[in-house]
Design a protein around this motif. Structure first.
Motif, mmCIF file in Angstrom:
data_model
loop_
_atom_site.group_PDB
_atom_site.id
_atom_site.type_symbol
_atom_site.label_atom_id
_atom_site.label_comp_id
_atom_site.label_asym_id
_atom_site.label_seq_id
_atom_site.Cartn_x
_atom_site.Cartn_y
_atom_site.Cartn_z
ATOM 1 N N HIS A 149 0.853 -1.187 0.000
ATOM 2 C CA HIS A 149 0.000 0.000 0.000
ATOM 3 C C HIS A 149 0.891 1.239 0.000
ATOM 4 N N TYR A 150 0.461 2.255 -0.722
ATOM 5 C CA TYR A 150 1.200 3.522 -0.775
ATOM 6 C C TYR A 150 0.336 4.600 -0.132
ATOM 7 N N LEU A 151 0.844 5.169 0.952
ATOM 8 C CA LEU A 151 0.069 6.132 1.726
ATOM 9 C C LEU A 151 0.671 7.524 1.618
ATOM 10 N N PHE A 152 -0.174 8.515 1.354
ATOM 11 C CA PHE A 152 0.264 9.897 1.474
ATOM 12 C C PHE A 152 0.471 10.188 2.964
ATOM 13 N N PRO A 153 1.597 10.770 3.351
ATOM 14 C CA PRO A 153 1.801 11.090 4.775
ATOM 15 C C PRO A 153 0.674 11.942 5.360
ATOM 16 N N ASP A 154 0.094 12.815 4.539
ATOM 17 C CA ASP A 154 -0.994 13.665 5.025
ATOM 18 C C ASP A 154 -2.227 12.865 5.434
ATOM 19 N N GLU A 155 -2.345 11.620 4.955
ATOM 20 C CA GLU A 155 -3.497 10.790 5.295
ATOM 21 C C GLU A 155 -3.356 10.138 6.670
ATOM 22 N N ILE A 156 -2.121 10.083 7.187
ATOM 23 C CA ILE A 156 -1.858 9.367 8.431
ATOM 24 C C ILE A 156 -2.122 10.284 9.626
ATOM 25 N N LEU A 157 -2.938 9.814 10.562
ATOM 26 C CA LEU A 157 -3.240 10.579 11.765
ATOM 27 C C LEU A 157 -2.206 10.310 12.861
ATOM 28 N N TYR A 158 -2.003 9.033 13.148
ATOM 29 C CA TYR A 158 -0.962 8.677 14.116
ATOM 30 C C TYR A 158 -0.593 7.207 13.961
ATOM 31 N N ILE A 159 0.512 6.840 14.608
ATOM 32 C CA ILE A 159 1.023 5.467 14.564
ATOM 33 C C ILE A 159 1.398 5.064 15.980
ATOM 34 N N TYR A 160 1.041 3.853 16.366
ATOM 35 C CA TYR A 160 1.495 3.366 17.669
ATOM 36 C C TYR A 160 2.084 1.963 17.530
ATOM 37 N N HIS A 164 8.303 15.103 7.074
ATOM 38 C CA HIS A 164 6.917 15.550 7.200
ATOM 39 C C HIS A 164 6.631 15.961 8.643
ATOM 40 N N SER A 165 5.397 16.293 8.919
ATOM 41 C CA SER A 165 5.045 16.896 10.210
ATOM 42 C C SER A 165 4.704 15.862 11.273
ATOM 43 N N PHE A 166 5.598 14.905 11.483
ATOM 44 C CA PHE A 166 5.360 13.877 12.490
ATOM 45 C C PHE A 166 6.267 14.100 13.696
ATOM 46 N N PHE A 167 5.736 13.737 14.856
ATOM 47 C CA PHE A 167 6.476 13.988 16.102
ATOM 48 C C PHE A 167 6.224 12.854 17.083
ATOM 49 N N ARG A 168 7.290 12.390 17.735
ATOM 50 C CA ARG A 168 7.180 11.332 18.744
ATOM 51 C C ARG A 168 6.694 11.965 20.058
ATOM 52 N N ILE A 169 5.526 11.545 20.557
ATOM 53 C CA ILE A 169 4.997 12.087 21.807
ATOM 54 C C ILE A 169 5.175 11.111 22.968
ATOM 55 N N HIS A 170 5.647 9.912 22.651
ATOM 56 C CA HIS A 170 5.771 8.838 23.637
ATOM 57 C C HIS A 170 6.658 7.797 22.969
ATOM 58 N N LYS A 171 7.271 6.929 23.730
ATOM 59 C CA LYS A 171 8.150 5.933 23.119
ATOM 60 C C LYS A 171 7.399 5.015 22.162
ATOM 61 N N SER A 172 6.053 4.974 22.283
ATOM 62 C CA SER A 172 5.265 4.076 21.435
ATOM 63 C C SER A 172 4.316 4.798 20.491
ATOM 64 N N TYR A 173 4.346 6.138 20.468
ATOM 65 C CA TYR A 173 3.385 6.884 19.655
ATOM 66 C C TYR A 173 4.066 7.949 18.797
ATOM 67 N N LEU A 174 3.629 8.019 17.536
ATOM 68 C CA LEU A 174 4.098 9.017 16.582
ATOM 69 C C LEU A 174 2.849 9.675 15.993
ATOM 70 N N VAL A 175 2.742 11.000 16.076
ATOM 71 C CA VAL A 175 1.518 11.668 15.622
ATOM 72 C C VAL A 175 1.819 12.657 14.496
ATOM 73 N N ASN A 176 0.808 12.892 13.670
ATOM 74 C CA ASN A 176 0.883 13.905 12.619
ATOM 75 C C ASN A 176 0.417 15.231 13.225
ATOM 76 N N LEU A 177 1.335 16.175 13.343
ATOM 77 C CA LEU A 177 1.035 17.439 14.024
ATOM 78 C C LEU A 177 -0.037 18.252 13.308
ATOM 79 N N GLN A 178 -0.285 17.969 12.044
ATOM 80 C CA GLN A 178 -1.318 18.710 11.311
ATOM 81 C C GLN A 178 -2.698 18.536 11.939
#
Length: 241
Positions: free
Chosen positions: A145-156, A187-201
């Protein structure tokens, strides 16, 4: 080849040096090139080895960490300084010496990870701009699958799997969060926790929680995400004008 960050550890306690060296070994970008067991030894090793960064204890024989930091600032090649100590009361003086970070013993994984990220941002080259226009390729259920980074809300990350939450779908992949964080770095992603990465947008609200931690809300997501206290300061810098 990934650029390595040449690192010197200065602490008069052998066990403390060994512990920090072991913890830093989890970061592929860090290369510990030497150890010093006193303040004067730290200066001599810095002159000889030319480290990019020095992890520096405060209380050491001959010269304390603050005096060492002042001497290091006079070198032709001034290394980044991270104080690693059991004494919180010297933090204000440390930052007046333009220390990159001030981490306390016993070391906290999140705090150490955040310190390494600060070093990387200051030393390593910024990813080439053209990467910002690519898509994130992930393999799930036998398909790519090919995802636009703007489509991603967060990753855990949990139990060896990373779950990618997008506006429309959820994908589970067997990739470490560090790998995904590296790919999404332009892109506008930031680690907020050792297990979570969020899209700051998509951040809409940051609410104080307890013990210095915060809760973060994302547009379109009912769940509140926990922000570790060690990430709050840098998160606000990224978010606020």
């Amino acid at each position: 080849m990934t650029q390595k960050i040449r690192t010197l550890i200065a602490d008069d306690e052998r066990y403390a040096r060994e512990e920090l060296k072991h913890l830093l070994s989890q970061f592929p970008v860090i290369n510990v090139i030497g150890e010093a067991d006193s303040g004067s030894d730290a200066i001599m090793k810095s002159l000889k080895l030319q480290p990019d960064v020095v992890f520096l204890d405060v209380e050491m024989p001959e010269l304390n960490g603050m005096d060492v930091a002042k001497s290091l600032c006079e070198l032709k090649k001034v290394p980044l300084i991270i104080f690693a100590t059991a004494y919180p009361q010297f933090a204000a003086e440390a930052f007046r010496l333009e220390a990159v970070d001030y981490i306390l013993k016993p070391y906290d994984d999140d705090q150490l990870q955040q310190a390494v990220k600060r070093i990387e941002r200051k030393i390593l080259p910024t990813p080439k701009e053209e990467h910002a226009f690519g898509k994130l390729a992930i393999e799930a259920e036998g398909e790519i699958h090919y995802l636009f980074p703007d489509e991603i809300l967060y990753i855990y990350h949990e139990n060896k799997y990373s779950t990618i939450i997008t506006k429309k779908e959820t994908f589970q992949v067997k990739l470490p969060l560090k790998d995904l964080e590296s790919r999404l770095a332009p892109h506008s992603f930031f680690r907020i926790h050792k297990s979570y990465l969020v899209n700051l947008q998509y951040v809409t609200r940051l609410t104080p929680w307890f013990n210095g931690a915060f809760q973060l809300e994302l547009d379109g997501i009912d769940e509140k995400l926990s922000v570790s206290r060690n990430y709050v300061k840098d998160l606000r810098k990224r978010l606020e004008l």
